[in-house]
Design a protein around this motif. Structure first.
Motif, PDB file in Angstrom:
ATOM      1  N   LYS A   5       0.823  -1.217   0.000  1.00 42.54           N
ATOM      2  CA  LYS A   5       0.000   0.000   0.000  1.00 42.54           C
ATOM      3  C   LYS A   5       0.854   1.263   0.000  1.00 42.54           C
ATOM      4  N   LYS A   9       0.853   4.227  -2.745  1.00 42.61           N
ATOM      5  CA  LYS A   9       0.613   5.619  -2.333  1.00 42.61           C
ATOM      6  C   LYS A   9       1.745   6.519  -2.848  1.00 42.61           C
ATOM      7  N   GLU A  13       1.061   9.622  -5.384  1.00 44.00           N
ATOM      8  CA  GLU A  13       1.482  10.985  -5.040  1.00 44.00           C
ATOM      9  C   GLU A  13       2.433  11.557  -6.096  1.00 44.00           C
ATOM     10  N   VAL A  29       2.823   9.915   2.721  1.00 42.82           N
ATOM     11  CA  VAL A  29       2.622   8.461   2.710  1.00 42.82           C
ATOM     12  C   VAL A  29       2.831   7.827   4.085  1.00 42.82           C
TER      13      VAL A  29
END
Length: 157
Positions: A5, A9, A13, A29
């Motif tokens: 995850k 992320k 971003e 993050v």
């Protein structure tokens, strides 16, 4: 490559703003800066992150005309395609070039120029002079509806 995850992320971003500092990215993050930087380096070294770029507004630069061009070739040989592709790489007006199937054309290219006069110069002065080009069909952009620069990552979760 497997992604957790946090990797996803980071990628989300950076797709939205590649100019984030490592500290800003780490904050977003939920990591400290060192592990965040390590993860970004792994993503870069593996080729998942290809490069970071600055997106420019073509209209503000006077590049008002976008043309999608379908190109048909006379012969479907590797040599003919290599010549066409290498020639196109030298044309800064060509924003993208794709070898396609399922159409009467072999290539779909996107060209960005100032105006119709510049497009005519490009078309007649260079594009149609590439050996092997037998058909050219131009479609002119009226309005961009959607222009994403990010890739969907949901399937990796």
């Amino acid at each position: 490559m497997r992604f957790d995850k946090i990797d996803l992320k980071i990628l989300q971003e950076l797709q939205q703003d590649s100019s984030l500092t490592n500290q800003e990215l780490a904050d977003r993050v939920g990591l400290s800066p060192s592990p965040c930087l390590r993860r970004v380096k792994v993503l870069e070294e593996s080729g998942v992150i290809d490069r970071s770029v600055t997106l420019l507004d073509q209209n503000k630069l006077g590049l008002k005309l976008t043309v999608f061009i379908q190109i048909s070739m006379d012969r479907h040989t590797p040599e003919r395609f290599e010549l066409f592709e290498s020639t196109l790489e030298s044309y800064p007006e060509v924003k993208s070039c794709n070898l396609v199937t399922g159409q009467s054309a072999d290539y779909l290219i996107e060209v960005v120029v100032e105006d119709m006069d510049r497009y005519q110069e490009f078309l007649l002065g260079r594009l149609t002079r590439i050996p092997g080009v037998t058909g050219v069909h131009s479609s002119f952009l009226l309005r961009k509806i959607l222009n994403r620069t990010s890739l969907p990552l949901d399937h990796l979760m």
